[in-house]
Design a protein around this motif. Sequence first.
Motif, short mmCIF file in Angstrom:
data_model
loop_
_atom_site.label_atom_id
_atom_site.label_comp_id
_atom_site.label_asym_id
_atom_site.label_seq_id
_atom_site.Cartn_x
_atom_site.Cartn_y
_atom_site.Cartn_z
N TYR A 2 46.97 20.32 63.07
CA TYR A 2 46.49 21.17 61.98
C TYR A 2 47.37 22.41 61.83
O TYR A 2 47.76 22.77 60.72
N SER A 3 47.71 23.04 62.95
CA SER A 3 48.52 24.26 62.88
C SER A 3 49.93 23.98 62.37
O SER A 3 50.53 24.83 61.71
N ILE A 4 50.45 22.80 62.64
CA ILE A 4 51.78 22.43 62.11
C ILE A 4 51.74 22.37 60.59
O ILE A 4 52.63 22.90 59.91
N VAL A 6 49.63 23.89 58.63
CA VAL A 6 49.41 25.24 58.09
C VAL A 6 50.71 26.03 58.09
O VAL A 6 51.04 26.70 57.10
N VAL A 7 51.48 25.95 59.16
CA VAL A 7 52.76 26.68 59.23
C VAL A 7 53.73 26.16 58.17
O VAL A 7 54.39 26.94 57.47
N ALA A 68 46.44 19.09 55.75
CA ALA A 68 45.82 20.09 56.63
C ALA A 68 44.30 20.00 56.55
O ALA A 68 43.60 20.15 57.56
N ILE A 72 41.61 19.11 59.96
CA ILE A 72 40.86 20.25 60.48
C ILE A 72 40.14 19.81 61.75
O ILE A 72 39.49 18.77 61.76
#
Length: 109
Positions: A2-4, A6-7, A68, A72
């Motif tokens: 998820y963070s990938i 978002v970045v 994304a 979640i």
Amino acid sequence: MYSIFVVLAVIVAVLLAFIVLIQESKGGGLASGFASSNQIMGVRKTTDVIEKATWTLAGLLVVLSVCATLCIPKPESGSKFGNDNTPAAQQPQQPQQPGTAVPGPGAQQ
């Protein structure tokens, strides 16, 4: 994962903002400052490349947003709202005796 997503979405959004600022609008825009590169490549080619980059980055931002959303992280417990270990859920309530009043939220005992 998820963070990938978002970045990557943040990076694409910043690039998209930069490309939109470069585009030549009816008033000239920032692209008018690149007159020497327009003479070499031609005005129409530069506009086409910037427009294609805008649409590509916009589409990529939509795809990254959907990915994304699908990635979640889910809560670990089976509840939709998180933790089910509240004191009210652990202890069964006693039946109320007739004639006794239940104190309100601000009442003193």
